[in-house]
Write an enzyme that holds these catalytic residues in place. Structure first.
Site, PDB file in Angstrom:
ATOM      1  N   HIS A  49      17.453 -34.722 -13.904  1.00 29.99           N
ATOM      2  CA  HIS A  49      17.319 -33.666 -12.905  1.00 29.99           C
ATOM      3  C   HIS A  49      17.661 -32.295 -13.494  1.00 29.99           C
ATOM      4  CE1 HIS A  49      17.310 -37.294 -10.552  1.00 29.99           C
ATOM      5  NE2 HIS A  49      16.935 -36.618  -9.491  1.00 29.99           N
ATOM      6  N   VAL A 176      33.244 -36.026  -7.378  1.00 32.85           N
ATOM      7  CA  VAL A 176      31.874 -35.758  -6.916  1.00 32.85           C
ATOM      8  C   VAL A 176      31.051 -37.046  -7.006  1.00 32.85           C
ATOM      9  CG1 VAL A 176      29.748 -34.465  -7.287  1.00 32.85           C
ATOM     10  CG2 VAL A 176      31.956 -33.327  -7.587  1.00 32.85           C
ATOM     11  N   ASP A 178      27.449 -38.455  -6.443  1.00 32.83           N
ATOM     12  CA  ASP A 178      26.072 -37.947  -6.383  1.00 32.83           C
ATOM     13  C   ASP A 178      25.152 -39.138  -6.607  1.00 32.83           C
ATOM     14  OD1 ASP A 178      23.652 -36.686  -6.596  1.00 32.83           O
ATOM     15  OD2 ASP A 178      24.172 -35.445  -8.320  1.00 32.83           O
ATOM     16  N   MET A 179      24.542 -39.618  -5.530  1.00 35.40           N
ATOM     17  CA  MET A 179      23.746 -40.833  -5.679  1.00 35.40           C
ATOM     18  C   MET A 179      22.483 -40.783  -4.832  1.00 35.40           C
ATOM     19  SD  MET A 179      25.834 -43.678  -3.461  1.00 35.40           S
ATOM     20  CE  MET A 179      25.696 -43.720  -1.667  1.00 35.40           C
ATOM     21  N   TRP A 230      19.097 -54.307   2.399  1.00 36.10           N
ATOM     22  CA  TRP A 230      18.806 -53.875   3.776  1.00 36.10           C
ATOM     23  C   TRP A 230      19.738 -52.763   4.238  1.00 36.10           C
ATOM     24  CZ3 TRP A 230      20.169 -58.741   2.193  1.00 36.10           C
ATOM     25  CH2 TRP A 230      21.489 -59.152   2.426  1.00 36.10           C
ATOM     26  N   LYS A 231      20.949 -52.706   3.697  1.00 34.45           N
ATOM     27  CA  LYS A 231      21.888 -51.657   4.098  1.00 34.45           C
ATOM     28  C   LYS A 231      21.425 -50.297   3.581  1.00 34.45           C
ATOM     29  CE  LYS A 231      25.821 -54.816   4.285  1.00 34.45           C
ATOM     30  NZ  LYS A 231      27.188 -55.126   3.805  1.00 34.45           N
ATOM     31  N   GLY A 309      32.616 -38.736 -10.671  1.00 33.01           N
ATOM     32  CA  GLY A 309      32.699 -37.439 -11.331  1.00 33.01           C
ATOM     33  C   GLY A 309      33.511 -37.453 -12.608  1.00 33.01           C
TER      34      GLY A 309
END
Length: 339
Positions: A49, A176, A178-179, A230-231, A309
């Site tokens: 990213h 942090v 971040d997913m 499914w979650k 993080g």
């Protein structure tokens, strides 16, 4: 290091990207900001990213999908909650503006929320939680995306991998999370493709409806695997609902009607914990949780556990000292674009 990789100093990367963005008519301030954020993401090891996304970003600029001169604007205010319209501007710049506005609202009211519609990809979502943590604020952020995951039990993609980010300020190193809601972000899957490697765990389905570790197969049909099966499927849908409702913007369904991922909806929620007046206690409680998690016997000899993080901070330090590993293929594309 793999022959498919090269190492680039941070300053060189930032200067190269600055020249690229100036070439594409970004203002001085915007070119500098974009160059810094893309370089910082790559410095932290999030090439997927960061630098890897630059060629696609430029492609969107050249196609007019990203409006170089567009400015996000507030369209409605409800005390400590605001709605903004990104007007198809650069995702990073709009997201920073809305993060900063949520921070202002949080420091005035204790909590601030900005819901943004019509934005472009914000790249690394963690950028904005690191920024909020530096300002002493807790943050909860999320975005919807184009459809790239099947709902659990379905054959075709109807859900986004809708990244979810939580940041908590801490003197000894911010926390942090971040997913993406897919097992692997698609940019991360492409990272493995560029390195010629398989995924360590299944990341999506192949054309025979079997779970696969092959990046080429997963990228080919864009059917990612939801975290928690499914979650994760349910969580993705709820995040899409919240982002769409709060911003009055596009849902994953609407985004999927376009040929390109654009016009996404995002939420920036910040909390100012200083208002409680017990910062020392907060640090103590965080350390208690971290120590308890660290103090566990590893499954493998020499292994250890990390808080969200922690490894980012280690990677940042290492890359500052040794320069940043970058795909040779990607770096050559970036250099070609600057010519």
């Amino acid at each position: 290091m793999s022959p498919k990789s090269t190492k680039i100093p941070f300053d060189k990367m930032q200067e190269t990207l600055y020249r690229l963005f100036k070439k594409h008519s970004f203002s001085e301030d915007k070119a500098q900001l974009l160059a810094r954020i893309y370089s910082e993401s790559t410095l932290d090891g999030v090439n997927s990213h960061g630098i890897n996304r630059v060629p696609l970003f430029i492609d969107y600029v050249e196609k007019g999908i990203i409006k170089v001169d567009a400015e996000a604007e507030s369209i409605a205010s409800f005390g400590n909650i605001e709605r903004w319209d990104g007007r198809s501007g650069p995702g990073i710049i709009n997201a920073i503006q809305c993060t900063d506005r949520a921070l202002e609202l949080a420091k005035e009211h204790g909590m601030g929320l900005v819901a943004l519609r019509n934005n472009n990809h914000w790249m690394r979502g963690g950028t904005y939680s690191w920024r909020a943590a530096d300002q002493g604020c807790i943050s909860i952020l999320f975005t919807n995306t184009q459809p790239n995951m099947p709902p659990w039990g379905g054959k075709h993609s109807r859900l986004g991998n809708n990244p979810f980010i939580v940041g908590i300020p801490r003197k000894e190193g911010h926390i942090v999370l971040d997913m993406a809601i897919s097992q692997f972000a698609f940019g991360t899957i492409n990272d493995y493709r560029l390195k010629g490697e398989k995924l360590p765990y299944p990341g999506g389905w192949d054309d025979q409806d079997e779970l696969s570790k092959d990046p080429e197969e997963i990228l080919g049909n864009e059917r990612g695997l939801p975290i928690g099966y499914w979650k994760g499927s349910a969580l993705s849908m709820v995040l899409d609902m919240l982002a769409t409702l709060l911003s009055a913007g596009n849902s994953t369904y609407k985004i999927g009607q376009n040929d390109y991922e654009a016009g996404v909806s995002q939420v920036f929620l910040c909390v100012y914990p200083e208002l409680f007046g017990d910062r020392g206690l907060q640090e103590k409680l965080l350390q208690e949780i971290i120590d308890y998690t660290h103090d566990v016997e590893p499954m493998q000899t020499g292994g250890r556990t990390y808080y969200p993080g922690e490894r980012t901070l280690q990677t940042r330090k290492k890359n500052q000292e040794e320069s940043i590993p970058v795909s040779t293929e990607v770096w050559e594309k970036v250099l070609q674009l600057t010519e």
